[in-house]
Design a protein around this motif. Structure first.
Motif, short mmCIF file in Angstrom:
data_model
loop_
_atom_site.label_atom_id
_atom_site.label_comp_id
_atom_site.label_asym_id
_atom_site.label_seq_id
_atom_site.Cartn_x
_atom_site.Cartn_y
_atom_site.Cartn_z
N SER A 41 0.83 -1.20 0.00
CA SER A 41 0.00 0.00 0.00
C SER A 41 0.87 1.26 0.00
O SER A 41 0.59 2.23 -0.71
N PHE A 94 -6.55 4.42 0.34
CA PHE A 94 -6.12 3.04 0.20
C PHE A 94 -5.22 2.63 1.36
O PHE A 94 -5.40 1.57 1.97
N SER A 119 -11.54 0.32 -0.45
CA SER A 119 -10.30 0.68 -1.14
C SER A 119 -10.51 0.79 -2.65
O SER A 119 -9.69 1.41 -3.33
#
Length: 131
Positions: A41, A94, A119
């Protein structure tokens, strides 16, 4: 997108284990999978924002250095600003959803499922930033 895939694997860990599918959470545990997802991420967020920042920061610094006295604004194009804002908001969303899963060490499957759904908005914002 790799991060989202790992989050989906966390939500289906028990089913994958029963079926003999060797996913990251099955092989190394949900906690390790949530850490790897967080790492991906961060990479995704940095790469989404990276292009905009690489172009914007030097431009902003050089304009600050050459800005006439009394001028306190840095003119940015609308497209560059839109791209930067969309990538930061999308990447941040996210990363936040992934961090929520990381805090539970991957044990809260319902939170992981919600993170996968939520997300998607972050992914879409980042993709729109490239348009």
């Amino acid at each position: 997108i790799m991060c989202r895939e790992i989050l989906m694997d966390i939500t289906d860990c028990e089913g994958d284990a029963k079926a003999g599918i060797q996913t990251l959470p099955v092989k190394y545990g949900k906690q390790m999978a949530s850490r790897v997802a967080m790492g991906w991420s961060i990479v995704a967020c940095a790469s989404a924002c990276g292009e905009s920042l690489v172009k914007w920061v030097p431009m902003g610094i050089s304009r600050l250095m050459t800005m006439p006295s009394g001028s306190d604004t840095i003119p940015l194009t609308v497209a560059a600003t839109r791209k930067l804002v969309l990538s930061i908001v999308g990447g941040g969303l996210f990363a936040q959803k992934t961090y929520d899963v990381l805090k539970t060490k991957g044990d809260d499957v319902l939170l992981a499922e919600k993170a996968v759904r939520d997300s998607l908005l972050g992914v879409m914002l980042v993709l729109f930033s490239f348009m």
